[in-house]
Design an enzyme around this catalytic site. Sequence first.
Site, PDB file in Angstrom:
ATOM      1  N   ASP A 126       0.866  -1.177   0.000  1.00  0.00           N
ATOM      2  CA  ASP A 126       0.000   0.000   0.000  1.00  0.00           C
ATOM      3  C   ASP A 126       0.903   1.226   0.000  1.00  0.00           C
ATOM      4  O   ASP A 126       2.096   1.136   0.320  1.00  0.00           O
ATOM      5  CB  ASP A 126      -0.882  -0.030   1.251  1.00  0.00           C
ATOM      6  CG  ASP A 126      -1.651   1.253   1.442  1.00  0.00           C
ATOM      7  OD1 ASP A 126      -2.336   1.693   0.501  1.00  0.00           O
ATOM      8  OD2 ASP A 126      -1.548   1.840   2.542  1.00  0.00           O
ATOM      9  N   ASP A 150       0.015   5.156   1.052  1.00  0.00           N
ATOM     10  CA  ASP A 150      -0.081   6.088   2.181  1.00  0.00           C
ATOM     11  C   ASP A 150      -0.217   5.351   3.508  1.00  0.00           C
ATOM     12  O   ASP A 150      -1.016   4.433   3.651  1.00  0.00           O
ATOM     13  CB  ASP A 150      -1.279   7.024   1.979  1.00  0.00           C
ATOM     14  CG  ASP A 150      -1.140   7.850   0.715  1.00  0.00           C
ATOM     15  OD1 ASP A 150      -0.246   8.705   0.686  1.00  0.00           O
ATOM     16  OD2 ASP A 150      -1.902   7.614  -0.235  1.00  0.00           O
ATOM     17  N   SER A 204      -3.053   0.658  -4.170  1.00  0.00           N
ATOM     18  CA  SER A 204      -3.470   1.856  -3.452  1.00  0.00           C
ATOM     19  C   SER A 204      -4.867   2.294  -3.855  1.00  0.00           C
ATOM     20  O   SER A 204      -5.368   1.927  -4.917  1.00  0.00           O
ATOM     21  CB  SER A 204      -2.470   2.991  -3.748  1.00  0.00           C
ATOM     22  OG  SER A 204      -2.919   4.226  -3.256  1.00  0.00           O
ATOM     23  N   LYS A 221      -8.511  -4.641  -3.382  1.00  0.00           N
ATOM     24  CA  LYS A 221      -7.117  -4.936  -3.721  1.00  0.00           C
ATOM     25  C   LYS A 221      -6.863  -6.445  -3.751  1.00  0.00           C
ATOM     26  O   LYS A 221      -6.086  -6.939  -4.567  1.00  0.00           O
ATOM     27  CB  LYS A 221      -6.179  -4.282  -2.708  1.00  0.00           C
ATOM     28  CG  LYS A 221      -6.225  -2.771  -2.690  1.00  0.00           C
ATOM     29  CD  LYS A 221      -5.262  -2.223  -1.644  1.00  0.00           C
ATOM     30  CE  LYS A 221      -5.362  -0.735  -1.485  1.00  0.00           C
ATOM     31  NZ  LYS A 221      -4.419  -0.197  -0.478  1.00  0.00           N
ATOM     32  N   ASP A 281      -2.057  -0.764   5.974  1.00  0.00           N
ATOM     33  CA  ASP A 281      -2.312  -0.091   7.259  1.00  0.00           C
ATOM     34  C   ASP A 281      -3.787   0.191   7.519  1.00  0.00           C
ATOM     35  O   ASP A 281      -4.166   0.478   8.649  1.00  0.00           O
ATOM     36  CB  ASP A 281      -1.542   1.242   7.322  1.00  0.00           C
ATOM     37  CG  ASP A 281      -2.163   2.305   6.443  1.00  0.00           C
ATOM     38  OD1 ASP A 281      -2.543   3.372   6.957  1.00  0.00           O
ATOM     39  OD2 ASP A 281      -2.281   2.092   5.226  1.00  0.00           O
TER      40      ASP A 281
END
Length: 267
Positions: free
Chosen positions: A8, A10, A43, A194, A217
């Site tokens: 990922d 960010d 992402s 994803k 995250d």
Amino acid sequence: MIKAIAVDKDGTFLRSDHTFDEAHFEKIFNELMAKNLKFIVASGNQYAQLRSIFSGKEEAITYVAENGAVTYFNDEIIASHYFERELILDLLHTIIHDYKVNDIVLSGIKSAYINQDSSEEFIEFIKHYYYDIEKVADLKQVGNDYFVKVALRIKDEFKVKEVIAGLEETFAGEVRAVTSGNDSVDLILPEVNKGVAIQTLLTQWGLKNNELLAFGDANNDLEMLALTEHSYAMEHCSSELAKVAKYRAPSNDESGVLQVIETYLKR
């Protein structure tokens, strides 16, 4: 043996200031390429924005953009999932008129569209996630594009829960809402995530799920991390993701992803 790595962006690969250790990454990336390992950037961001971060690596990186709605390799779309236009119109009407949310990004293949009266503060905020941005008088009038996601910024955490619950009830079976951190809510098609996009890639490449190393995250990483036993939630992650991930990685501000990848390269 690890044969593919999915990260990922960010809160995971990038530090909090939206930078990364470029020299360290370049060293590791060269090792990955020498070992013929696949590298996937997965992402909620727009493809053009992701590509701008890893400039010049289009022939080496596979991009799963817009939370799995569009997959690119070598600057070409290799998989995509689009909203029906009527559904987009109904969704925008409900968001704007029923929930009074104005910080909206309509994500298309050609560009990301925002209201022309959007605040400069909102525009600066989304520049971290979108590279091609077009201001329009009315989002519902945008044509000549295919839409893959609607992103909302809602600063009130209680309203976030209200909007997510309401939209998933109103558009049950048609729309799924996921949080991606930073007050952001992404509205995507139910079959899009994803995990599905990366599973498709693994199948095409003839790889097993346990040959994937994955990092995330936030809740839009749940399905991706659930694919493999080599799954890492970042030190600062959602409580839901912490339950799914097999392991924890150091903080993104400590280049935790690069630290973990380096340990695998040494095995």
